[in-house]
Write a protein that holds these residues in place. Sequence first.
Motif, mmCIF file in Angstrom:
data_model
loop_
_atom_site.group_PDB
_atom_site.id
_atom_site.type_symbol
_atom_site.label_atom_id
_atom_site.label_comp_id
_atom_site.label_asym_id
_atom_site.label_seq_id
_atom_site.Cartn_x
_atom_site.Cartn_y
_atom_site.Cartn_z
ATOM 1 N N UNK A 188 63.065 -10.469 58.390
ATOM 2 C CA UNK A 188 62.933 -9.317 57.385
ATOM 3 C C UNK A 188 61.461 -9.569 57.127
ATOM 4 N N UNK A 189 60.583 -8.360 56.707
ATOM 5 C CA UNK A 189 59.160 -8.469 56.527
ATOM 6 C C UNK A 189 59.035 -9.300 55.110
ATOM 7 N N UNK A 190 58.115 -10.240 55.259
ATOM 8 C CA UNK A 190 57.765 -11.237 54.167
ATOM 9 C C UNK A 190 57.524 -10.546 52.930
ATOM 10 N N UNK A 191 58.050 -10.721 51.894
ATOM 11 C CA UNK A 191 57.439 -10.005 50.588
ATOM 12 C C UNK A 191 55.983 -10.542 50.105
ATOM 13 N N UNK A 192 55.674 -11.577 50.867
ATOM 14 C CA UNK A 192 54.449 -12.016 50.388
ATOM 15 C C UNK A 192 53.312 -11.530 51.401
ATOM 16 N N UNK A 193 53.488 -10.750 52.297
ATOM 17 C CA UNK A 193 52.492 -10.410 53.049
ATOM 18 C C UNK A 193 51.115 -9.741 52.151
ATOM 19 N N UNK A 194 50.077 -10.152 52.575
ATOM 20 C CA UNK A 194 48.707 -9.698 51.738
ATOM 21 C C UNK A 194 48.895 -10.268 50.249
ATOM 22 N N UNK A 195 49.560 -11.051 49.869
ATOM 23 C CA UNK A 195 49.658 -11.774 48.553
ATOM 24 C C UNK A 195 48.267 -11.694 47.889
ATOM 25 N N UNK A 196 48.281 -11.329 46.908
ATOM 26 C CA UNK A 196 46.858 -11.307 46.084
ATOM 27 C C UNK A 196 46.793 -12.742 45.490
ATOM 28 N N UNK A 197 45.602 -13.012 45.143
ATOM 29 C CA UNK A 197 45.375 -14.275 44.739
ATOM 30 C C UNK A 197 44.764 -14.095 43.365
ATOM 31 N N UNK A 198 44.866 -15.115 42.494
ATOM 32 C CA UNK A 198 44.554 -15.063 41.092
ATOM 33 C C UNK A 198 43.122 -15.662 40.895
ATOM 34 N N UNK A 199 42.543 -15.844 39.770
ATOM 35 C CA UNK A 199 41.174 -16.108 39.651
ATOM 36 C C UNK A 199 41.080 -17.703 40.286
ATOM 37 N N UNK A 200 41.949 -18.439 40.256
ATOM 38 C CA UNK A 200 41.866 -19.685 40.498
ATOM 39 C C UNK A 200 42.195 -19.886 42.122
ATOM 40 N N UNK A 201 42.550 -18.745 42.800
ATOM 41 C CA UNK A 201 42.587 -18.994 44.289
ATOM 42 C C UNK A 201 44.094 -19.139 44.657
ATOM 43 N N UNK A 202 45.025 -19.135 43.527
ATOM 44 C CA UNK A 202 46.600 -19.393 43.728
ATOM 45 C C UNK A 202 47.273 -18.134 44.069
ATOM 46 N N UNK A 203 47.968 -18.107 45.147
ATOM 47 C CA UNK A 203 48.326 -16.866 45.613
ATOM 48 C C UNK A 203 49.735 -16.301 44.432
ATOM 49 N N UNK A 204 49.667 -15.140 43.995
ATOM 50 C CA UNK A 204 50.622 -14.608 43.191
ATOM 51 C C UNK A 204 51.853 -14.402 43.982
ATOM 52 N N UNK A 205 53.026 -14.808 43.352
ATOM 53 C CA UNK A 205 54.419 -14.587 43.996
ATOM 54 C C UNK A 205 55.196 -13.532 43.192
ATOM 55 N N UNK A 206 55.711 -12.612 43.782
ATOM 56 C CA UNK A 206 56.419 -11.820 43.100
ATOM 57 C C UNK A 206 57.892 -12.337 42.518
ATOM 58 N N UNK A 207 58.419 -11.483 41.724
ATOM 59 C CA UNK A 207 59.609 -12.036 41.060
ATOM 60 C C UNK A 207 60.481 -12.569 42.298
ATOM 61 N N UNK A 208 61.016 -11.629 43.145
ATOM 62 C CA UNK A 208 61.739 -12.089 44.326
ATOM 63 C C UNK A 208 61.145 -13.141 45.139
ATOM 64 N N UNK A 209 60.131 -13.142 45.426
ATOM 65 C CA UNK A 209 59.330 -14.412 46.283
ATOM 66 C C UNK A 209 59.774 -15.672 45.233
ATOM 67 N N UNK A 210 59.618 -15.667 44.026
ATOM 68 C CA UNK A 210 60.012 -16.870 43.254
ATOM 69 C C UNK A 210 61.653 -17.237 43.276
ATOM 70 N N UNK A 219 63.302 -16.407 46.247
ATOM 71 C CA UNK A 219 63.793 -16.874 47.249
ATOM 72 C C UNK A 219 63.313 -18.347 47.392
ATOM 73 N N UNK A 220 62.027 -18.777 46.702
ATOM 74 C CA UNK A 220 61.536 -20.313 46.590
ATOM 75 C C UNK A 220 62.588 -20.919 46.046
ATOM 76 N N UNK A 221 63.091 -20.435 44.913
ATOM 77 C CA UNK A 221 63.843 -21.181 44.078
ATOM 78 C C UNK A 221 65.237 -21.674 44.872
ATOM 79 N N UNK A 222 65.697 -20.672 45.471
ATOM 80 C CA UNK A 222 67.045 -20.906 46.379
ATOM 81 C C UNK A 222 66.789 -21.897 47.490
ATOM 82 N N UNK A 223 65.651 -21.645 48.060
ATOM 83 C CA UNK A 223 65.423 -22.676 49.356
ATOM 84 C C UNK A 223 65.003 -24.045 48.832
ATOM 85 N N UNK A 224 63.929 -24.075 47.712
ATOM 86 C CA UNK A 224 64.039 -25.388 47.223
ATOM 87 C C UNK A 224 64.997 -26.088 46.609
ATOM 88 N N UNK A 225 65.710 -25.560 45.785
ATOM 89 C CA UNK A 225 67.032 -26.086 45.230
ATOM 90 C C UNK A 225 68.051 -26.839 46.150
#
Length: 475
Positions: A7-29, A31-37
Amino acid sequence: MATDTTTQPTTAGTPLDTTGTPRLSTRDKLVLFVLCAAQFMVALDFSVLNVALPELGTDLGMSRSALQWAVTAFALPSGGFLLLFGRIGDLYGRRKLFLTGLALFGAASLLATLAWDPASFLTGRALQGLGAAAIVPAGMSLLTTTFPEGPARDRALGISGTLLSLGFTIGMVAGGVLTDALGWRSTMALLSVFALLVLPLAPGLLPESRTPERPRLDVPGAVTVTTGLLSLIYALSTAADHGFGRVDVITALLAGGLLLTAFTVIESRTQAPLVSLPMLRRRTVAWGNVGGLVTFSMMSTVVFVLTLYLQEILHLSAFETGLVFGFQGVLSAVAGTLAAKVIGRFGARRVLVGSLTGQGALIATLLLLNSHVWSVWLATAAVSLASMCHLGAIISYGLTVTSGVPDEEQGLATGLVTSTQQVGITIGIPLLGVLATTSHDLLTGVHTVLALDAGIVLAAAVLVGLGLRRGQSGI
């Protein structure tokens, strides 16, 4: 080249904040929580039971020599089936394999919690290992195919690597606290609770991912690599407690070597190999995994010998020893928050080489340990800082190995990454730790192990740096 059906990744073209860290959507977070847990849960299982083994043995009537099977019964399937399950996920669905592994792991943890005799407990541990062998490569493949290569994936792998390191460390601390308060069964019950929390969330969040083509599964390759890894892990796990002189250890080592040799011959001749030999010839894959194998095996050895040193030479309690490694976990978490930015600035190759160099140098400072109580501060500081470097090596080697690999081969690449992790954790203590346990003077044995450990890590840093010099650009 065939494309992946992810499925197309929700993070495609993810914008970066002022520190250069990618902003993740709520769904991204989520998904990451489930996989990392799930990854954290498996990492926790590597260590949470260690301090509970004496009580477990008394309760279930297991002898001291039989207690090593509480660890080996998990390590055998979790390491032996990783490559096979990674490929099965590629072909038949990584999400499906991930969910199956989670369900099996949770049920097996419940069986181990309720075990009424050694056989039922060891069955639960073996099934836990089988579930882990499905969860880890499927979870890593889902992570790398969901988060596109670049800042988003760097951040996701940084968080995953941090939790992997924290899971092992927290398991040591939590195991002591839970065993003292609630008994050994609570350590297995904790894993059941984790699986119960993660499993209901996963189906609605995780995208299905598989290769569009369905080549026949390489059965001869699967049989030889799985039985070869099982033989190797059995031999090294058994040697940790009984030495390399036993007939079964020697037989298993020889069988493992022959089977893995046969596996390479089979893979060079089959039309649909389980492992792509051209992939193994990639500098990033080959040398990245060398770095991963060294950082895992040598750091697990340091933790092992320091546990002996703190309790038997400085006479710290199990709880106090856990606190030393708890501080290590805090600094590892700090390293995890910084890793993505550091890798983004310097590249995964440089961070891998630098992290190995730092890990080796800090381990070398532990040669100053002696029997005076002040040494606990040196041990705490050195192992904590070395763990920060270790975590940098974990994250950067995972990125090095998986960068530039097509989505349809991500299961294979991450299977190699996770196999390296498991084999690394397994071989370090038998190869070096036994020098401390068999030494007539424990402090001398600890110094010998630490000197060899530091030398191996520093030598690996040089070799990996040279090997990756002509690697892919941007790595």
